[in-house]
Design a protein around this motif. Structure first.
Motif, PDB file in Angstrom:
ATOM      1  N   LYS A   1      27.895  42.651  43.911  1.00  0.00           N
ATOM      2  CA  LYS A   1      28.164  41.276  43.482  1.00  0.00           C
ATOM      3  C   LYS A   1      26.883  40.459  43.655  1.00  0.00           C
ATOM      4  O   LYS A   1      26.087  40.721  44.553  1.00  0.00           O
ATOM      5  CB  LYS A   1      29.282  40.667  44.327  1.00  0.00           C
TER       6      LYS A   1
ATOM      7  N   SER B   1      34.235  42.225  39.226  1.00  0.00           N
ATOM      8  CA  SER B   1      35.413  43.036  39.550  1.00  0.00           C
ATOM      9  C   SER B   1      35.840  43.927  38.380  1.00  0.00           C
ATOM     10  O   SER B   1      36.190  45.080  38.559  1.00  0.00           O
ATOM     11  CB  SER B   1      36.563  42.122  39.964  1.00  0.00           C
TER      12      SER B   1
ATOM     13  N   TYR C   1      34.772  46.523  47.101  1.00  0.00           N
ATOM     14  CA  TYR C   1      35.504  47.326  46.122  1.00  0.00           C
ATOM     15  C   TYR C   1      36.646  48.070  46.820  1.00  0.00           C
ATOM     16  O   TYR C   1      36.418  49.067  47.509  1.00  0.00           O
ATOM     17  CB  TYR C   1      34.501  48.302  45.515  1.00  0.00           C
TER      18      TYR C   1
ATOM     19  N   ARG D   1      42.348  53.138  40.677  1.00  0.00           N
ATOM     20  CA  ARG D   1      40.895  53.245  40.461  1.00  0.00           C
ATOM     21  C   ARG D   1      40.411  54.682  40.652  1.00  0.00           C
ATOM     22  O   ARG D   1      39.464  55.117  39.986  1.00  0.00           O
ATOM     23  CB  ARG D   1      40.162  52.281  41.402  1.00  0.00           C
TER      24      ARG D   1
ATOM     25  N   THR E   1      42.260  43.457  42.714  1.00  0.00           N
ATOM     26  CA  THR E   1      43.573  43.738  43.324  1.00  0.00           C
ATOM     27  C   THR E   1      44.291  42.447  43.718  1.00  0.00           C
ATOM     28  O   THR E   1      45.508  42.354  43.543  1.00  0.00           O
ATOM     29  CB  THR E   1      43.419  44.680  44.539  1.00  0.00           C
TER      30      THR E   1
ATOM     31  N   ASP F   1      39.894  38.467  48.885  1.00  0.00           N
ATOM     32  CA  ASP F   1      39.799  38.960  50.262  1.00  0.00           C
ATOM     33  C   ASP F   1      39.341  37.847  51.209  1.00  0.00           C
ATOM     34  O   ASP F   1      38.487  37.026  50.855  1.00  0.00           O
ATOM     35  CB  ASP F   1      38.812  40.121  50.324  1.00  0.00           C
TER      36      ASP F   1
HETATM   37  N1  GLU Z   1      38.588  43.868  47.128  1.00  0.00           N
HETATM   38  C1  GLU Z   1      39.266  43.387  45.989  1.00  0.00           C
HETATM   39  C2  GLU Z   1      39.023  44.240  44.762  1.00  0.00           C
HETATM   40  O1  GLU Z   1      38.325  45.194  44.813  1.00  0.00           O
HETATM   41  C3  GLU Z   1      38.924  41.936  45.695  1.00  0.00           C
HETATM   42  C4  GLU Z   1      37.486  41.615  45.698  1.00  0.00           C
HETATM   43  C5  GLU Z   1      36.806  41.858  44.373  1.00  0.00           C
HETATM   44  O2  GLU Z   1      37.366  41.503  43.321  1.00  0.00           O
HETATM   45  O3  GLU Z   1      35.710  42.374  44.407  1.00  0.00           O
HETATM   46  O4  GLU Z   1      39.549  43.996  43.715  1.00  0.00           O
END
Ligand code: GLU
Length: 291
Positions: free
Chosen positions: A61, A105, A124, A130, A174, A211
């Motif tokens: 990110k 994401s 992630y 996934r 998520t 999160d």
């Molecule tokens: N950990 C969650 C996900 O992988 C939310 C954070 C994000 O979007 O990176 O979807």
């Protein structure tokens, strides 16, 4: 640096571990320099290929304080970035030879599948859907879903409170799925969590969800504008390192490195230099899931 202004205790539902968030006006920005290994690898492995190439593409990110945020010098900093640097160093690749690629994401699986990145280290969450497309080493951290609200809002303290209301979250994440499907919120989708902040400030949405540790980074930056709705989290979000689905040898090797980082303090130092500046309870490396 401003002195500590808030101190909170947060129970991670998952581990029932206390996560103390100590929010300060600055933080999450320094880096470490893991020693570069003079490694040699078995022919034909991804490790050998990357070591020979002397470069690696890592997706992370670019707008998430504490985990992956691009600085003015163009380089991302954060705990995910530190994990990437530590793995690259074990491949014999110095940090300045890493090519950082912004992943959001929604594009993480496709970037791995298309070979646009060698790894994704980007808050992630490991999950079965996934895993149909990519593989995960780890987990190397466990977060949990939470809600960010405006500082003056006392009406929302739990996910049930946003049922039928507009909540901003990120497409392909998520938390967006959970808040809609389990709690009946009307999700207003965005490409990044940063893009959710103005709609929250303007009260076009009542909350932003993702999160806890991502939201803690935004509260840290703007403590007068935003707060976590509660210290409780309501999901488990184990963070994994995404890679090509069939590359079991590389996955096992990364898992070995993560276990090594817990033993030799690389993990602890990476945390302290980044997310640990704001989140005061240092995590232990979770048990690695060698599936
Ligand atoms: N950990 C969650 C996900 O992988 C939310 C954070 C994000 O979007 O990176 O979807």
């Amino acid at each position: 640096m401003k002195s500590l202004i808030t101190r909170r205790k947060s129970l991670l539902v998952a581990a029932s571990a206390a996560l103390a968030l100590s929010l300060s006006a600055c933080g999450g920005g320094s880096t470490t320099t893991p020693p570069v290994a003079s490694a040699s690898f078995e022919a034909g492995t991804t490790m050998e290929k990357l070591n020979k190439a002397q470069t690696i593409k890592i997706g992370t990110k670019f707008d998430q304080p504490l985990f992956g945020q691009k600085g003015l010098d163009g380089k991302p900093v954060g705990f995910d970035v530190e994990m990437g640097k530590a793995i690259a160093a074990k491949l014999g690749i110095p940090a300045d030879k890493i090519e950082w690629v912004e992943t959001v994401s929604q594009n993480r699986e496709s970037f791995i599948e298309q070979g646009r990145v060698d790894l994704v280290i980007a808050t992630y969450t490991i999950n079965d859907a996934r895993k149909e497309k990519v593989a995960f080493a780890g987990p190397y951290y466990e977060a949990g879903q939470a809600l960010l609200v405006n500082k003056d809002d006392t009406s929302i303290t739990k996910p049930e409170d946003v049922s039928g209301k507009k909540v901003c979250s990120v497409t392909g994440s998520t938390p967006a799925k959970t808040i809609a499907e389990k709690y009946g919120a009307e999700v207003v989708p965005a490409a990044t969590y940063t893009a959710c902040l103005e709609p929250l400030r303007n009260k076009q949405v009542v909350a932003v969800t993702t999160d806890n540790v991502i939201l803690a980074g935004y509260v840290d930056k703007e403590p007068d504008a935003f707060k976590l709705a509660s210290d409780e989290t309501f999901t488990k979000e184990p963070y994994g390192i995404g890679l090509k689905k069939d590359d079991t040898v590389f996955r096992n090797w990364i898992n070995d490195q993560l276990e090594g980082f817990a033993k030799d303090d690389t993990y602890k130092k990476a945390w302290e230099a980044t997310a640990g500046k704001v989140i005061k309870t240092a995590p232990e490396l979770p048990a690695i899931n060698r599936y």
